[in-house]
Scaffold this motif. Structure first.
Motif, short mmCIF file in Angstrom:
data_model
loop_
_atom_site.label_atom_id
_atom_site.label_comp_id
_atom_site.label_asym_id
_atom_site.label_seq_id
_atom_site.Cartn_x
_atom_site.Cartn_y
_atom_site.Cartn_z
N SER A 173 0.87 -1.17 0.00
CA SER A 173 0.00 0.00 0.00
C SER A 173 0.91 1.23 0.00
N ALA A 174 0.41 2.30 -0.59
CA ALA A 174 1.26 3.48 -0.76
C ALA A 174 0.42 4.74 -0.73
N GLY A 175 1.09 5.84 -0.39
CA GLY A 175 0.44 7.14 -0.44
C GLY A 175 0.72 7.79 -1.79
N TYR B 205 4.63 8.83 8.98
CA TYR B 205 4.32 9.31 7.64
C TYR B 205 5.18 10.54 7.37
N GLU B 206 5.19 10.98 6.12
CA GLU B 206 6.10 12.03 5.70
C GLU B 206 5.56 13.41 6.08
N GLY C 29 6.02 4.73 0.12
CA GLY C 29 5.70 3.62 1.00
C GLY C 29 6.90 3.21 1.82
N THR D 173 -3.61 4.03 -1.09
CA THR D 173 -4.58 4.03 0.01
C THR D 173 -4.93 5.44 0.51
N ASN D 174 -4.11 6.41 0.14
CA ASN D 174 -4.32 7.78 0.65
C ASN D 174 -3.53 8.76 -0.19
#
Ligand code: HPA
Length: 286
Positions: free
Chosen positions: A123-125, A200-201, A218, A242-243
């Motif tokens: 999963s990745a942003g 998270y970044e 990710g 996912t976001n």
């Protein structure tokens, strides 16, 4: 207490990928040809496997049990579209405190099993503003920003070359098969940037990564891909977006949201992988 000379020079015993591969082959009715690694919230795919044999990571020498919610921690071997496959449901991460050698151990086991091709999922942003949560991205290249490398130093006794060429690390033929498998659902194609996490970044980081050419961020996959290429495995990879990454919209980032979106997109991912396996089964390379 003084350590004796002998114990001072003893290195910790390393697990052998070959031994673990033998352990898997002893328990399984098939010899897998394709490996599929399922990321957070994606273990539903294992229901596609016919005549499954399940082995929990806790029973496999060298495997770390994932500590993160959403990662099942088992392998499932069996058949999909008449092709013998092995799925790895859940992975361990660098951010859990494991070493690069530990998190890439399953890839070395795949190589010992005689597997030629591995499909990774994660999963990745989204860094790319045109992406939307719930979409799938076929990875066409990566940026390793984890601050570490699984081939550094003496991490493994494999005597394989460490100056690995990562041009076309994501096999162009497998990318074409994935695009064909996706048909009209038209997945995105993009560059995945990996960080160590677990936070998270920041919005500033995401802005910088966009300038570097990243489409998604990710905390996995890249070390596994590096080792897979070192072992000569062909690699394909899919991110489930996912976001939107930090700073793109006002939504607060959370692991819960990541798992929820991965869960609701699971059917899309399952369809894509199942079609991919069908196509792959018709033209398995030697
Ligand atoms: N950043 C890093 N890793 C992730 C993200 C993100 O926004 N979403 C899912 N995994």
């Amino acid at each position: 207490m003084m350590l004796s000379d002998k114990s001072r020079h003893q290195k910790p015993v390393k697990n052998s990928p070959a031994k673990t591969a033998k352990q898997i082959l002893r328990s399984s009715a098939i010899k897998p040809q394709l490996a599929i690694v399922l990321g957070s919230g994606m273990s539903d795919f294992t229901q596609q496997v016919k005549n499954p044999t399940i082995i929990h990571y806790s029973k496999l020498a060298g495997f770390k049990k994932p500590t993160v919610t959403g990662h099942a921690g088992m392998i499932v071997t069996g058949m999909i579209s008449d092709l013998p496959v092995i799925t790895f449901s859940g992975r361990s991460h660098y951010y859990e405190g494991h070493s690069m050698a530990d998190i890439t151990f399953p890839v070395r086991v795949m190589a010992e099993l005689g597997i030629k091709t591995v499909l990774f999922t994660n999963s990745a942003g989204a860094v790319n503003r045109t992406f939307k949560p719930g979409e799938l991205m076929i990875i066409r290249d990566h940026i390793n920003f984890m601050g570490d490398n699984p081939l550094r130093g003496e991490a493994h006794p494999s005597h394989q070359p460490v100056f690995v060429d990562l041009t076309n690390a994501y096999d162009p033929h497998l990318i074409r098969l994935l695009i064909q498998a996706a048909g009209r659902t038209k997945p995105r194609l993009g560059v995945y940037l990996a960080l160590s996490g677990p936070n998270y970044e920041t919005p500033a980081e995401i802005k910088a990564f966009r300038r570097w050419g990243a489409d998604a961020v990710g905390m996995s996959t890249v070390p596994e891909v590096i080792v897979a290429r070192q072992c000569g495995l062909r690699v394909a990879a899919i991110s489930c977006i996912t976001n939107m990454a930090a700073g793109i919209n006002r939504t607060k980032l959370s692991h819960k949201e990541v798992l929820e979106v991965a869960g609701t997109s699971a059917h899309k991912l399952t369809n894509l992988i199942a079609h991919f396996v069908q196509l792959y089964a018709k033209q398995v390379p030697d």
